[in-house]
Design a protein around this motif. Structure first.
Motif, PDB file in Angstrom:
ATOM      1  N   ASP A  41       8.206  95.765 101.090  1.00 33.72           N
ATOM      2  CA  ASP A  41       9.479  95.447 100.448  1.00 33.72           C
ATOM      3  C   ASP A  41      10.664  96.058 101.191  1.00 33.72           C
ATOM      4  OD1 ASP A  41       8.349  93.926  98.435  1.00 33.72           O
ATOM      5  OD2 ASP A  41       8.049  95.644  97.115  1.00 33.72           O
ATOM      6  N   GLY A  42      10.494  97.285 101.716  1.00 32.61           N
ATOM      7  CA  GLY A  42      11.578  97.923 102.455  1.00 32.61           C
ATOM      8  C   GLY A  42      11.945  97.136 103.694  1.00 32.61           C
ATOM      9  N   TYR A  43      10.928  96.663 104.409  1.00 36.46           N
ATOM     10  CA  TYR A  43      11.193  95.858 105.602  1.00 36.46           C
ATOM     11  C   TYR A  43      11.883  94.549 105.229  1.00 36.46           C
ATOM     12  CZ  TYR A  43      10.445  92.921 109.674  1.00 36.46           C
ATOM     13  OH  TYR A  43      10.643  92.064 110.732  1.00 36.46           O
ATOM     14  N   MET A  44      11.425  93.906 104.163  1.00 40.21           N
ATOM     15  CA  MET A  44      12.045  92.654 103.728  1.00 40.21           C
ATOM     16  C   MET A  44      13.512  92.866 103.372  1.00 40.21           C
ATOM     17  SD  MET A  44      11.957  89.426 103.114  1.00 40.21           S
ATOM     18  CE  MET A  44      10.355  88.691 102.785  1.00 40.21           C
ATOM     19  N   LEU A  45      13.813  93.970 102.706  1.00 40.20           N
ATOM     20  CA  LEU A  45      15.198  94.255 102.335  1.00 40.20           C
ATOM     21  C   LEU A  45      16.077  94.404 103.580  1.00 40.20           C
ATOM     22  CD1 LEU A  45      16.920  94.706  99.797  1.00 40.20           C
ATOM     23  CD2 LEU A  45      16.509  97.146 100.038  1.00 40.20           C
ATOM     24  N   HIS A  46      15.595  95.147 104.575  1.00 41.79           N
ATOM     25  CA  HIS A  46      16.344  95.302 105.817  1.00 41.79           C
ATOM     26  C   HIS A  46      16.473  93.966 106.540  1.00 41.79           C
ATOM     27  CE1 HIS A  46      17.049  99.650 106.428  1.00 41.79           C
ATOM     28  NE2 HIS A  46      16.046  99.791 105.577  1.00 41.79           N
ATOM     29  N   LEU A  47      15.414  93.169 106.543  1.00 41.30           N
ATOM     30  CA  LEU A  47      15.450  91.877 107.218  1.00 41.30           C
ATOM     31  C   LEU A  47      16.477  90.952 106.576  1.00 41.30           C
ATOM     32  CD1 LEU A  47      14.225  89.926 109.306  1.00 41.30           C
ATOM     33  CD2 LEU A  47      12.572  89.248 107.540  1.00 41.30           C
ATOM     34  N   MET A  48      16.520  90.914 105.260  1.00 41.69           N
ATOM     35  CA  MET A  48      17.478  90.052 104.578  1.00 41.69           C
ATOM     36  C   MET A  48      18.909  90.460 104.904  1.00 41.69           C
ATOM     37  SD  MET A  48      15.855  89.044 100.867  1.00 41.69           S
ATOM     38  CE  MET A  48      15.370  90.688 100.346  1.00 41.69           C
ATOM     39  N   HIS A  49      19.133  91.764 105.040  1.00 37.34           N
ATOM     40  CA  HIS A  49      20.465  92.214 105.436  1.00 37.34           C
ATOM     41  C   HIS A  49      20.783  91.783 106.867  1.00 37.34           C
ATOM     42  CE1 HIS A  49      22.222  94.668 102.205  1.00 37.34           C
ATOM     43  NE2 HIS A  49      20.976  94.874 101.828  1.00 37.34           N
ATOM     44  N   ASP A  50      19.797  91.852 107.740  1.00 38.86           N
ATOM     45  CA  ASP A  50      20.010  91.427 109.128  1.00 38.86           C
ATOM     46  C   ASP A  50      20.296  89.935 109.226  1.00 38.86           C
ATOM     47  OD1 ASP A  50      19.607  94.010 110.005  1.00 38.86           O
ATOM     48  OD2 ASP A  50      17.494  93.694 110.515  1.00 38.86           O
ATOM     49  N   LEU A  51      19.742  89.156 108.267  1.00 41.03           N
ATOM     50  CA  LEU A  51      19.850  87.698 108.326  1.00 41.03           C
ATOM     51  C   LEU A  51      20.778  87.133 107.254  1.00 41.03           C
ATOM     52  CD1 LEU A  51      16.059  86.869 108.879  1.00 41.03           C
ATOM     53  CD2 LEU A  51      17.851  86.996 110.613  1.00 41.03           C
ATOM     54  N   LEU A  52      21.696  87.947 106.757  1.00 38.17           N
ATOM     55  CA  LEU A  52      22.572  87.501 105.671  1.00 38.17           C
ATOM     56  C   LEU A  52      23.355  86.240 106.023  1.00 38.17           C
ATOM     57  CD1 LEU A  52      23.988  90.808 104.160  1.00 38.17           C
ATOM     58  CD2 LEU A  52      22.650  89.068 102.977  1.00 38.17           C
ATOM     59  N   HIS A  53      23.712  86.098 107.289  1.00 39.30           N
ATOM     60  CA  HIS A  53      24.508  84.941 107.696  1.00 39.30           C
ATOM     61  C   HIS A  53      23.656  83.882 108.390  1.00 39.30           C
ATOM     62  CE1 HIS A  53      28.146  87.045 106.502  1.00 39.30           C
ATOM     63  NE2 HIS A  53      27.697  88.106 107.146  1.00 39.30           N
ATOM     64  N   ASN A  54      22.337  83.980 108.198  1.00 38.02           N
ATOM     65  CA  ASN A  54      21.395  82.982 108.696  1.00 38.02           C
ATOM     66  C   ASN A  54      20.737  82.354 107.477  1.00 38.02           C
ATOM     67  OD1 ASN A  54      19.096  81.625 109.650  1.00 38.02           O
ATOM     68  ND2 ASN A  54      18.811  83.043 111.349  1.00 38.02           N
ATOM     69  N   ASP A  55      20.925  81.056 107.259  1.00 38.99           N
ATOM     70  CA  ASP A  55      20.436  80.427 106.028  1.00 38.99           C
ATOM     71  C   ASP A  55      18.991  79.939 106.125  1.00 38.99           C
ATOM     72  OD1 ASP A  55      20.826  78.336 107.750  1.00 38.99           O
ATOM     73  OD2 ASP A  55      22.222  77.218 106.488  1.00 38.99           O
ATOM     74  N   THR A  56      18.240  80.414 107.107  1.00 39.76           N
ATOM     75  CA  THR A  56      16.838  80.021 107.250  1.00 39.76           C
ATOM     76  C   THR A  56      15.987  80.679 106.164  1.00 39.76           C
ATOM     77  OG1 THR A  56      17.154  79.896 109.654  1.00 39.76           O
ATOM     78  CG2 THR A  56      14.892  79.899 108.843  1.00 39.76           C
ATOM     79  N   PRO A  57      15.158  79.916 105.436  1.00 37.93           N
ATOM     80  CA  PRO A  57      14.295  80.508 104.401  1.00 37.93           C
ATOM     81  C   PRO A  57      13.312  81.512 105.000  1.00 37.93           C
ATOM     82  CG  PRO A  57      14.407  78.117 104.171  1.00 37.93           C
ATOM     83  CD  PRO A  57      15.030  78.452 105.492  1.00 37.93           C
ATOM     84  N   ILE A  58      12.920  82.496 104.190  1.00 38.29           N
ATOM     85  CA  ILE A  58      11.996  83.536 104.624  1.00 38.29           C
ATOM     86  C   ILE A  58      10.740  83.498 103.759  1.00 38.29           C
ATOM     87  CG2 ILE A  58      11.679  86.007 105.029  1.00 38.29           C
ATOM     88  CD1 ILE A  58      14.732  86.270 105.107  1.00 38.29           C
ATOM     89  N   PHE A  59       9.586  83.464 104.417  1.00 41.88           N
ATOM     90  CA  PHE A  59       8.294  83.533 103.731  1.00 41.88           C
ATOM     91  C   PHE A  59       7.643  84.858 104.124  1.00 41.88           C
ATOM     92  CE2 PHE A  59       3.693  82.745 103.405  1.00 41.88           C
ATOM     93  CZ  PHE A  59       3.593  82.160 102.145  1.00 41.88           C
ATOM     94  N   GLY A  60       7.641  85.806 103.221  1.00 40.54           N
ATOM     95  CA  GLY A  60       7.106  87.124 103.526  1.00 40.54           C
ATOM     96  C   GLY A  60       5.641  87.247 103.162  1.00 40.54           C
ATOM     97  N   MET A  61       4.898  88.022 103.949  1.00 41.56           N
ATOM     98  CA  MET A  61       3.505  88.337 103.625  1.00 41.56           C
ATOM     99  C   MET A  61       3.322  89.844 103.664  1.00 41.56           C
ATOM    100  SD  MET A  61       1.021  85.325 105.066  1.00 41.56           S
ATOM    101  CE  MET A  61       1.431  85.349 106.804  1.00 41.56           C
TER     102      MET A  61
END
Length: 252
Positions: A41-61
């Motif tokens: 979850d911590g990595y996903m949170l950082h990733l979403m912040h890095d990609l805030l201006h990228n509208d590509t959907p994210i599928f996390g595992m």
């Protein structure tokens, strides 16, 4: 469907990424239709912040511990899982913080914006909602505003309510409130503008945190939804984020 693969730097995430690359071809993030993310979850949170201006959907595992924002890791049928996944779109919170020296800082929060006392003395905070004073003095360790996605994180630890997705509300939750002693917080419309005034900020300093960004010695903080940014997460149908949040309300 073009897939990109990103992963955290943990041993589990790295080895899992190597397994996926044996079976699938991945493209760079900027060329992808969907981003596959491996971590916790911590990595996903950082990733979403890095990609805030990228509208590509994210599928996390999940390759971490809890994996609340992640799907179960698996090598097989990845493209099929993604095509059949349910999407959850949301807008982050925007924090505007003005310090005692007059500096203005902004930050975005996917989970919550929290105000926290910096010293042994309790914070004293005045609260306004849509320009109307709602609480003239909250004496506390702090206070936070949580999104539905973040309602099961820090907000829940502070005894705030779990918010089902689609309810269009945010949680305003005190942290160790001393006065008013019986005030447990409030549920507010997602489109509400919440403003906090710090009373005696030099004597009782307060910091403001938007997920991972901290601003110290604040005098005033405004929190509102940023509808110009939309983030999309994908979840397996049998275990959606909505189901996870609902299920949290029945866990002892």
């Amino acid at each position: 469907m073009k897939l990109a693969l990103v992963n955290s730097d943990t041993e589990n995430a790295i080895s899992s990424a190597e397994k996926l690359r044996e079976f699938y071809d991945f493209v760079p993030v900027e060329e992808a239709d969907v981003i596959v993310a491996l971590g916790g979850d911590g990595y996903m949170l950082h990733l979403m912040h890095d990609l805030l201006h990228n509208d590509t959907p994210i599928f996390g595992m999940n390759c971490g511990t809890v994996g609340f924002l992640m799907n179960k890791f698996g090598v097989g049928n990845l493209a099929k899982r993604i095509r059949q996944a349910e999407s959850y779109c949301f807008h982050p919170l925007k924090m505007t913080a003005v310090t005692t020296s007059g500096e203005c800082h902004t930050g975005l929060a996917i989970n919550e914006v929290s105000l926290l006392r910096e010293t042994r003395q309790t914070a004293k905070i005045r609260i306004f909602v849509d320009g109307k004073e709602r609480l003239d003095e909250l004496v506390c360790d702090g206070v936070l505003v949580a999104t539905p996605a973040g309602s099961t994180a820090y907000n829940l630890s502070a005894h705030g309510p779990i918010i089902p997705l689609g309810s269009d509300v945010v949680a305003l939750t005190p942290i160790s409130a001393f006065r008013p002693r019986r005030w447990r917080g409030a549920l507010l419309p997602q489109k509400a503008t919440i403003r906090f005034e710090i009373i005696h900020p030099e004597k009782r300093p307060v910091s403001a945190v938007a997920d991972i960004q901290e601003v110290r010695d604040v005098a005033e903080v405004t929190v509102e939804q940023d509808q110009s940014i939309e983030i999309t997460l994908l979840f397996d149908k049998e275990h959606t984020l909505e189901e996870r949040i609902l299920n949290e309300q029945f866990i002892n």
